[in-house]
Design a protein around this motif. Structure first.
Motif, PDB file in Angstrom:
ATOM      1  N   LEU A   1      45.099  32.561  32.589  1.00 20.82           N
ATOM      2  CA  LEU A   1      44.681  33.483  33.642  1.00 20.82           C
ATOM      3  C   LEU A   1      43.909  32.725  34.714  1.00 20.82           C
ATOM      4  O   LEU A   1      43.224  31.751  34.425  1.00 20.82           O
ATOM      5  CB  LEU A   1      43.791  34.579  33.048  1.00 20.82           C
ATOM      6  CG  LEU A   1      44.436  35.430  31.965  1.00 20.82           C
ATOM      7  CD1 LEU A   1      43.420  36.350  31.324  1.00 20.82           C
ATOM      8  CD2 LEU A   1      45.601  36.228  32.538  1.00 20.82           C
TER       9      LEU A   1
ATOM     10  N   ARG B   1      38.289  41.030  34.730  1.00 15.03           N
ATOM     11  CA  ARG B   1      38.236  42.362  34.112  1.00 15.03           C
ATOM     12  C   ARG B   1      38.645  42.236  32.651  1.00 15.03           C
ATOM     13  O   ARG B   1      39.683  41.637  32.335  1.00 15.03           O
ATOM     14  CB  ARG B   1      39.169  43.341  34.820  1.00 15.03           C
ATOM     15  CG  ARG B   1      38.716  43.781  36.175  1.00 15.03           C
ATOM     16  CD  ARG B   1      39.634  44.809  36.843  1.00 15.03           C
ATOM     17  NE  ARG B   1      41.062  44.637  36.605  1.00 15.03           N
ATOM     18  CZ  ARG B   1      41.777  45.327  35.707  1.00 15.03           C
ATOM     19  NH1 ARG B   1      41.228  46.238  34.953  1.00 15.03           N
ATOM     20  NH2 ARG B   1      43.073  45.101  35.562  1.00 15.03           N
TER      21      ARG B   1
ATOM     22  N   GLU C   1      42.138  43.195  31.683  1.00 18.15           N
ATOM     23  CA  GLU C   1      43.220  42.248  31.968  1.00 18.15           C
ATOM     24  C   GLU C   1      43.535  41.397  30.732  1.00 18.15           C
ATOM     25  O   GLU C   1      44.688  41.059  30.480  1.00 18.15           O
ATOM     26  CB  GLU C   1      42.838  41.346  33.148  1.00 18.15           C
ATOM     27  CG  GLU C   1      43.985  40.524  33.653  1.00 18.15           C
ATOM     28  CD  GLU C   1      43.678  39.821  34.963  1.00 18.15           C
ATOM     29  OE1 GLU C   1      44.395  38.854  35.255  1.00 18.15           O
ATOM     30  OE2 GLU C   1      42.743  40.227  35.673  1.00 18.15           O
TER      31      GLU C   1
ATOM     32  N   SER D   1      44.832  43.934  27.677  1.00 16.39           N
ATOM     33  CA  SER D   1      46.205  44.420  27.835  1.00 16.39           C
ATOM     34  C   SER D   1      47.227  43.449  27.252  1.00 16.39           C
ATOM     35  O   SER D   1      48.371  43.815  27.018  1.00 16.39           O
ATOM     36  CB  SER D   1      46.516  44.668  29.314  1.00 16.39           C
ATOM     37  OG  SER D   1      46.578  43.442  30.027  1.00 16.39           O
TER      38      SER D   1
END
Length: 98
Positions: A25, A33, A36, A39
């Motif tokens: 990421l 977040r 993020e 999920s």
């Protein structure tokens, strides 16, 4: 890698450069977040972590959760997620780190 919540709401966390790389990421300052990351967890890991973090915030109990993470490049990473309460000088819980 290391992580730390930004306060007790848990919506934003800071992740170390090692976790940024491991998770695949991008962040400018390490802040991201939490949803993020959540999920991308497989199976019950996201709910297990949500529940464990809520207990840690409320009661200060440390936690350990095994999780599988779906990397953006398509492979799966096995993780051992550990967290513990951070406290201020009065003993009040101010966040969680792991």
């Amino acid at each position: 890698g290391y992580w730390r919540t930004a306060g007790l709401d848990g919506g934003i966390i800071w992740i170390s450069p090692e976790l940024t790389t491991m998770f695949g990421l991008a962040t400018d300052d390490g802040r991201i977040r939490l949803e993020e990351i959540r999920s991308r967890y497989l199976g019950t890991a996201a709910e297990d972590l949500r529940r464990s973090q809520a207990i840690c915030r409320a009661e200060g109990l440390p936690f350990f959760v095994h999780a599988q993470y779906s990397h953006p490049q398509g492979h799966v990473i096995d993780l051992a997620v550990h967290g513990e309460a951070e406290r201020d000088e009065t003993g009040a819980i101010t966040g969680i780190s792991g």
